[in-house]
Design an enzyme around this catalytic site. Structure first.
Site, short mmCIF file in Angstrom:
data_model
loop_
_atom_site.label_atom_id
_atom_site.label_comp_id
_atom_site.label_asym_id
_atom_site.label_seq_id
_atom_site.Cartn_x
_atom_site.Cartn_y
_atom_site.Cartn_z
CB THR A 101 6.47 -1.15 6.82
OG1 THR A 101 6.93 -1.88 6.57
CG2 THR A 101 7.31 -0.14 6.44
CE1 TYR A 125 4.62 0.61 2.04
CE2 TYR A 125 5.61 -1.87 3.26
CZ TYR A 125 5.23 -0.11 3.07
OH TYR A 125 4.27 -0.36 3.98
#
Ligand SMILES: NC(=O)c1ccc[n+]([C@@H]2O[C@H](COP(=O)([O-])OP(=O)(O)OC[C@H]3O[C@@H](n4cnc5c(N)ncnc54)[C@H](OP(=O)(O)O)[C@@H]3O)[C@@H](O)[C@H]2O)c1
Length: 283
Positions: A101, A125
């Site tokens: 990501t 995250y």
């Protein structure tokens, strides 16, 4: 060619399953219920049974806010799980592809992030995904890591589908105007991923081309849908997000392009997505 997809119940997993089937691959999709990527023994068993040529991991704990309150779970699924997959793939010489990501970056740059820019994640995250990248490459150097951003696919819980609902039922919506990134259609990511199967291993940034703010993204959706809903631009500060997001996380496509792979502009991908959704809903 046999391809195993983990996390196959997610929005990207579902897209890849369909795409690779259409391309004539033998696809073996595993949802979380069928294969928990934090269970190393089950991974080993699966690889021995299927003997795939490729293993693509789309499984992740993707809820950014929940990661902040369930830190162990975030590191387990986004860090340790990919490590187990990489170890077992290496053991059986299976080519391994892992999805990561833009959140591994801090968002403080003002020009597109390159693959070799230093990650500096600001959220659990992002940190857990960065750990996943590092452990994968440490365990199995010839793995490929694909970093993508602002993903949306059919049936997924994502920004486009949220805006679509608001455009139908609300008079106005507030959307952040000072965070920039690149929306990416799962179908376009899937096509690029298929091309990357035969390219040199390494880290690749794969998104639709171009960039925009969330406000511009929402405006494009509302305009395409011919909705009368008013999109109101607000700053990150005014919006008051629980967990910080990168202010700028555009990923450079230079390396991808120099390997002969390119994705269309985000607006073109978005229009096709919205049209397909519309057709499927019989409008
Ligand atoms: N969504 C985005 O905007 C975005 C942006 C950049 C990168 N990415 C990355 O792209 C990849 C795909 O994302 P996505 O949007 O398709 O996410 P998604 O829709 O949330 O799919 C992830 C899937 O993984 C499953 N999963 C969770 N824990 C698992 C476990 N222990 N074992 C096996 N499966 C497990 C989830 O199941 P449950 O839902 O039942 O838990 C879900 O079906 C992820 O690596 C993500 O980090 C996503």
């Amino acid at each position: 060619m046999k391809i195993v997809i983990t996390g196959a119940g997610g929005q990207l997993g579902k897209e890849l399953l369909q795409l690779f089937k259409e391309e004539g691959y033998m696809v073996f999709p595993y949802t979380k219920q069928q294969l928990d990527i934090t269970n190393r023994a089950k991974i080993k068993e699966m690889i021995e049974k299927i003997q795939p040529d490729y293993l693509i991991n789309t499984a992740a704990f993707t809820q950014v806010d929940l990661c902040e309150s369930d830190i162990d779970k975030a590191y387990l699924i986004n860090g340790i799980g990919p490590y187990y997959l990489a170890c077992e793939a290496k053991e059986k010489k299976v080519k391994f592809f892992h999805i990561s990501t833009d959140y591994v970056f801090d968002g403080e740059k003002i020009e597109p992030y390159m693959e070799d820019d230093s990650p500096n994640p600001k959220t659990i995250y992002g940190k857990s995904k960065q750990l996943g990248e590092a452990l994968v490459l440490d365990a199995y150097e010839s793995s490929t890591i694909i970093r993508t951003s602002w993903l949306y696919g059919h049936e997924g819980k994502n920004f486009v589908n949220t805006i679509k609902k608001l455009a139908r039922h609300s008079l106005e919506m507030r959307v952040v105007h000072d965070q920039y990134g690149c929306p990416t259609y799962t179908k376009d990511l899937g096509i690029a991923l298929k091309d990357l199967l035969t390219k040199p291993h390494g880290i690749y940034h794969v998104t639709n081309s171009g960039s925009c703010s969330w406000f511009e993204f929402a405006t494009e959706i509302v305009t395409f849908l011919k909705s009368q809903t008013v999109v109101i631009p607000v700053s990150t500060e005014e919006y008051g997000l629980k967990t910080p997001r990168p202010m700028y996380s555009v990923l450079s496509q230079k390396k991808l392009n120099s390997n002969g792979v390119s994705l269309r502009n985000w607006k073109e991908g978005l229009h096709e997505y919205l049209k397909k959704e519309d057709d499927e809903n019989g409008h």
